[in-house]
Design a protein around this motif. Structure first.
Motif, PDB file in Angstrom:
ATOM      1  N   SER A 149      15.853 -22.029  56.249  1.00  0.00           N
ATOM      2  CA  SER A 149      15.094 -22.745  55.802  1.00  0.00           C
ATOM      3  C   SER A 149      15.180 -23.643  54.451  1.00  0.00           C
ATOM      4  N   ALA A 150      16.662 -23.157  54.334  1.00  0.00           N
ATOM      5  CA  ALA A 150      17.445 -24.217  52.715  1.00  0.00           C
ATOM      6  C   ALA A 150      17.032 -25.140  52.851  1.00  0.00           C
ATOM      7  N   PRO A 151      16.606 -25.589  51.779  1.00  0.00           N
ATOM      8  CA  PRO A 151      16.884 -26.988  51.505  1.00  0.00           C
ATOM      9  C   PRO A 151      18.377 -27.980  52.462  1.00  0.00           C
ATOM     10  N   GLN A 152      18.251 -29.201  53.447  1.00  0.00           N
ATOM     11  CA  GLN A 152      19.650 -29.049  53.367  1.00  0.00           C
ATOM     12  C   GLN A 152      20.147 -30.098  52.507  1.00  0.00           C
ATOM     13  N   SER A 153      21.540 -30.225  52.688  1.00  0.00           N
ATOM     14  CA  SER A 153      22.446 -30.650  52.021  1.00  0.00           C
ATOM     15  C   SER A 153      23.596 -30.936  51.659  1.00  0.00           C
ATOM     16  N   PRO A 154      24.864 -31.337  51.178  1.00  0.00           N
ATOM     17  CA  PRO A 154      26.107 -31.124  51.463  1.00  0.00           C
ATOM     18  C   PRO A 154      26.176 -29.805  51.537  1.00  0.00           C
ATOM     19  N   PRO A 155      27.335 -29.881  51.867  1.00  0.00           N
ATOM     20  CA  PRO A 155      27.938 -28.012  51.567  1.00  0.00           C
ATOM     21  C   PRO A 155      28.338 -28.276  50.050  1.00  0.00           C
ATOM     22  N   ILE A 156      27.426 -26.543  49.753  1.00  0.00           N
ATOM     23  CA  ILE A 156      27.224 -25.742  48.349  1.00  0.00           C
ATOM     24  C   ILE A 156      28.147 -24.384  48.064  1.00  0.00           C
ATOM     25  N   GLU A 157      29.228 -24.397  47.048  1.00  0.00           N
ATOM     26  CA  GLU A 157      29.962 -23.586  46.973  1.00  0.00           C
ATOM     27  C   GLU A 157      29.243 -22.707  45.260  1.00  0.00           C
ATOM     28  N   VAL A 158      29.136 -21.381  44.973  1.00  0.00           N
ATOM     29  CA  VAL A 158      28.693 -21.062  44.744  1.00  0.00           C
ATOM     30  C   VAL A 158      29.907 -19.802  43.741  1.00  0.00           C
ATOM     31  N   THR A 159      29.904 -19.778  42.735  1.00  0.00           N
ATOM     32  CA  THR A 159      31.324 -18.949  41.879  1.00  0.00           C
ATOM     33  C   THR A 159      30.473 -18.625  40.368  1.00  0.00           C
ATOM     34  N   VAL A 160      31.711 -17.492  39.793  1.00  0.00           N
ATOM     35  CA  VAL A 160      30.729 -16.756  38.996  1.00  0.00           C
ATOM     36  C   VAL A 160      32.321 -17.262  37.831  1.00  0.00           C
ATOM     37  N   GLU A 161      31.313 -17.888  37.017  1.00  0.00           N
ATOM     38  CA  GLU A 161      32.038 -18.429  36.185  1.00  0.00           C
ATOM     39  C   GLU A 161      32.810 -17.663  35.381  1.00  0.00           C
ATOM     40  N   PRO A 162      34.374 -17.392  35.464  1.00  0.00           N
ATOM     41  CA  PRO A 162      35.353 -16.028  34.788  1.00  0.00           C
ATOM     42  C   PRO A 162      34.861 -16.740  33.451  1.00  0.00           C
ATOM     43  N   ASP A 163      36.052 -15.338  32.374  1.00  0.00           N
ATOM     44  CA  ASP A 163      35.835 -15.471  31.218  1.00  0.00           C
ATOM     45  C   ASP A 163      37.011 -16.528  31.001  1.00  0.00           C
TER      46      ASP A 163
END
Length: 292
Positions: A149-163
């Motif tokens: 049920s998430a909004p339709q969109s182009p592929p999304i990458e989620v990463t933790v911003e490193p130090d």
């Protein structure tokens, strides 16, 4: 007498593949909020986007803020414990326990700030005696985005911003023997000319991810060239970088951007500034560093 408080803040990179725009990020985040979906980041720990509103209602692309709620999401099928009998509670003991499904115990609130320009999500990771690790927030968004049920969109990458210093520390390992770089196709908005060249290389080959593994000869050490260093810098915020070898004392060294999240602290006096205002100010400061 001042009443100084300290609030730790970490960041996620929420990168949408093309086509995208600041408004597309606003629509995505508002859509995720509208889902009102509870995600269990641990067995009994539920997380929910509790509130969301723009800094400027006429220009929501300037930034969104709100709170993430964390609470205990009870599993009613699990047994109860009788502390008096030091044994599992019987069905008769618990039959009269009536907790409505919409009530969740042990609520904690954590402020966040999201900037559509630069698509970084800054989140408070401790509120007094309660914590919400950035890895838990990462898991929350990945599970939420994978929901049907998430909004339709182009592929999304989620990463933790490193130090910010992790890549430099990896490359400074005295006897660098192994370097592993995983680059998930980055967002072109953030990139320099050299970095855009790497993105173009991935795009032209239809590749979503690039994996590079360098292993030194037993008698030599790795000396990454300019292209490899650039690749590592881009992958730090869009994937992962791992380096291993030995230090000057010949002790083994293993470093990873995944294990070194970026952490900064907002300092504020409770008598002159609200916690929310301090977090927004620190997030703006951190975002300026990201955007260079």
């Amino acid at each position: 007498m001042t009443h100084e408080r300290k609030v730790p803040i970490s960041a996620l990179n929420i990168a949408m593949h093309e086509p995208h725009s600041p408004q597309a990020y606003v629509d995505l985040m508002l859509g995720l909020y509208a889902m009102r979906r509870i995600v269990n980041v641990r067995t009994l720990t539920g997380v929910l986007i509790g509130s969301m509103y723009p800094f400027d209602r006429r220009h929501p692309d300037r930034g969104l803020t709100g709170e993430i709620y964390q609470f205990t999401n009870l599993d009613r099928s699990e047994p109860w414990f009788d502390v008096n009998a030091l044994d599992e509670a019987s069905e008769d003991d618990v039959k009269d326990i009536k907790i409505p499904d919409h009530l969740k115990p042990h609520l904690a609130r954590f402020n966040y700030v999201f900037f559509p320009h630069g698509h970084r999500f800054y989140v408070q990771t401790r509120n007094k005696n309660r914590t919400l690790g950035v890895q838990s927030v990462l898991k929350f968004f990945r599970l939420l985005l994978s929901d049907e049920s998430a909004p339709q969109s182009p592929p999304i990458e989620v990463t933790v911003e490193p130090d910010r210093d992790t890549i430099a520390q990896i490359l400074k390992i005295k006897y660098l023997k192994r370097l592993e770089i995983t680059l998930v196709r980055p967002n072109p908005d953030d990139l320099s000319v050299a970095e855009k060249r790497l993105l173009k290389k991935l795009s032209h080959q239809g590749a979503r991810q690039m994996d590079v593994r360098l292993h030194a000869d037993s008698s030599q050490n790795l000396e990454p060239d300019v292209e490899t260093v650039t690749l590592a810098k881009v992958a730090a915020s869009n994937g992962a970088v791992v380096g291993s070898g030995r230090d000057a004392a010949n002790n083994p060294v293993l470093m990873s951007t995944v294990d070194q999240p970026w952490k900064e602290v907002a300092h504020f006096d409770e008598d002159v500034q609200t916690e929310k205002a301090a977090i927004i100010a620190k997030a703006q400061e951190m975002h300026q560093k990201v955007r260079g």
